[in-house]
Design a protein around this motif. Sequence first.
Motif, PDB file in Angstrom:
ATOM      1  N   GLY A 195       0.802  -0.838  -0.269  1.00  0.00           N
ATOM      2  CA  GLY A 195       0.365   0.217  -0.232  1.00  0.00           C
ATOM      3  C   GLY A 195       0.529   1.238  -0.028  1.00  0.00           C
ATOM      4  N   ASP A 196       1.948   0.922   1.042  1.00  0.00           N
ATOM      5  CA  ASP A 196       3.162   2.211   1.437  1.00  0.00           C
ATOM      6  C   ASP A 196       4.280   1.748   1.075  1.00  0.00           C
ATOM      7  N   LEU A 197       5.185   2.741   1.080  1.00  0.00           N
ATOM      8  CA  LEU A 197       6.520   2.340   1.419  1.00  0.00           C
ATOM      9  C   LEU A 197       6.408   2.431   2.870  1.00  0.00           C
ATOM     10  N   ASP A 198       6.986   2.529   3.862  1.00  0.00           N
ATOM     11  CA  ASP A 198       7.483   2.889   5.640  1.00  0.00           C
ATOM     12  C   ASP A 198       9.054   2.826   5.676  1.00  0.00           C
ATOM     13  N   ILE A 199       9.546   4.028   5.988  1.00  0.00           N
ATOM     14  CA  ILE A 199      11.166   3.843   5.542  1.00  0.00           C
ATOM     15  C   ILE A 199      11.559   4.400   7.181  1.00  0.00           C
ATOM     16  N   VAL A 240       5.277   7.438   0.726  1.00  0.00           N
ATOM     17  CA  VAL A 240       5.998   6.675   1.180  1.00  0.00           C
ATOM     18  C   VAL A 240       6.112   7.647   2.924  1.00  0.00           C
ATOM     19  N   ASP A 241       6.441   6.892   4.099  1.00  0.00           N
ATOM     20  CA  ASP A 241       6.681   7.657   4.928  1.00  0.00           C
ATOM     21  C   ASP A 241       7.337   7.567   5.889  1.00  0.00           C
ATOM     22  N   LEU A 242       8.430   8.235   6.117  1.00  0.00           N
ATOM     23  CA  LEU A 242       9.218   8.307   6.521  1.00  0.00           C
ATOM     24  C   LEU A 242       9.723   8.366   8.492  1.00  0.00           C
TER      25      LEU A 242
END
Length: 571
Positions: A195-199, A240-242
């Motif tokens: 669904g999204d990227l979690d960095i 993208v969540d960082l």
Amino acid sequence: MENREIARLFHNYADLLEIKGENPFKIRAYRNGARVIENLGRSVEELVREGFDLRKLPGVGKDLASYIEEIVKEGRFGKLEELEREIPPTLLELLTIEGLGPKRVGVLYRQLGITSLEGLRRALEEGRLEGVPGFGPTLIGKIKRGIELSKKAGKRFLWSEARDYADDLVRYLNQMELERIVVAGSFRRKRETVGDLDILVTGGDGERVIDHFVTYPRVREVLSAGTTRSSIVLENGLQVDLRSVPRESYGSALLYFTGSKAHNIVVRRIALERGLKINEYGLFRGEERIGGESEEEIYREIGLCFIEPELREDRGEIEACREGRLPELVELSDIRGDLHLHTLYSDGTSSIREMALAARERGYSYIAVTDHSKRLTVAHGLDGRRLLQQIEEIDRLNGELDGITILKGIEVDILEDGSLDLEDDLLKRLDVVVGAVHSKFNLSRERQTERILKAFENPYFDILAHPTGRIIGQREPMELDMERILERAKELGVLLEINSQPNRLDLRDIDIQLAKEMGIPLVVSSDAHTPFSLHYMEYGINQARRGWCEKGDIANTAPLPEFLATLRRRR
Ligand code: DGT
Ligand code: CA
Ligand code: CA
């Protein structure tokens, strides 16, 4: 710009040309160009920067080369923009619906003035497709189901696409002096879609990291930018969540943001039972912080084994740890051969020799050439005569090439009645027969299951390819009694394939887990149509790992003689 994005522009251009009803040769030229770019294995952007003459690439002429340069240097494709003023680009949405290709979309556009998915939905509701030439009730039913499916899939991204973007973004973030950068979430668990990227990052000054993050060149939109966390949307729509976390919380944050949520809940409960508390900041006894720097430490402190991210789905991993039967997961480097690939004989782009050399380059010691059989005319399927030619060529190549053995094979169509598309006399001459369904995906569960079981009865049937036939986000898995199929496969010694094409990943992880429990050998195959796409194998391995497979569960991790011995006719 990613090769994938550049290729997408050419695909869009070709699709719009075809919807418009343009010259097929012109359309094909753009499609070929797009395919070459996708499968290059090198960044086109870099090539342009290095001043490489793009016309040296196969299928790229003067025009295409100049468009590629325009796209890379100016970030736009003028010809496409021009065409989009003539033909609504929203028509492209319709092409993701099963049953709708450019020709049919062209008809819907010209005859009914439909320009978008929403328009199509309304037209269907109002029954306006009925009576349009070429749109019979079966097709209309299929389109309706296709729309439902695309709604259900929502906006998730294939793992492979997320991976290309993640790699580039991580490279970019590495321009800063950071200690650690890791992509957590469903991406780390290798789910087939994300669904999204979690960095997560550690080290470096949070604010400076976020500044750098939000100025990444491929950002379309910045959703939020604080001192330790930020969210952006990339050019392809991927969010993208960082989060920048302190070193001492790295493990606990990684555990938390890797998920899955279901796994986290169980882990937290186990901690509580021991009087401990876990959150994203650390592991605590009362107010006292007793850990959090690494995942290993946290799992250990609460009396668990380290659990691989692929297994963190609350599907029995905790019990398996306690009973000492957590699997040691298979790895890409365990693979010795690829048992499903195509060549110029059917719909591949390259010769048998080129595919064999590329496979040898990857360190494999054997491949099976499995072109399509005659029933699949769109893919130039082989009839007996051409199959015999291919067999001869393979014999010749095996005499010439060192370090790789080419097995003779076929991807034979399983016809509607469960018979195979080529005679036993031909199949008998092959080393490996891979069977697959390519038509009539919507038979009833009973009939579809019977069809496949009937195919198993053929003594030459070795491997069932892409068993459910699903295309992620586009075609539902066939209705099948998977348990019956697995049971029969076990009785007869039929192997099941894990197909590695990024939008197939078929078998699904839960089926793989079931097959493994039943002791049915599996193979992981690339289904490559180009030398470059042999690398799809990695995606199939991800899938195998999510299905709990160890090296010993995957037949093509064995050396050739052992592998051949697992085939039923050699037992
Ligand atoms: P996705 O992005 O939909 O493919 O799936 P995930 O698993 O990456 O989910 P995401 O991005 O919403 O959140 C990343 C991880 O953060 C998730 O796997 C577990 C953790 N997480 C998020 N929300 C919660 C929550 O409400 N409770 C717990 N225990 N964990 C959460
Ligand atoms: Ca996520
Ligand atoms: Ca997220």
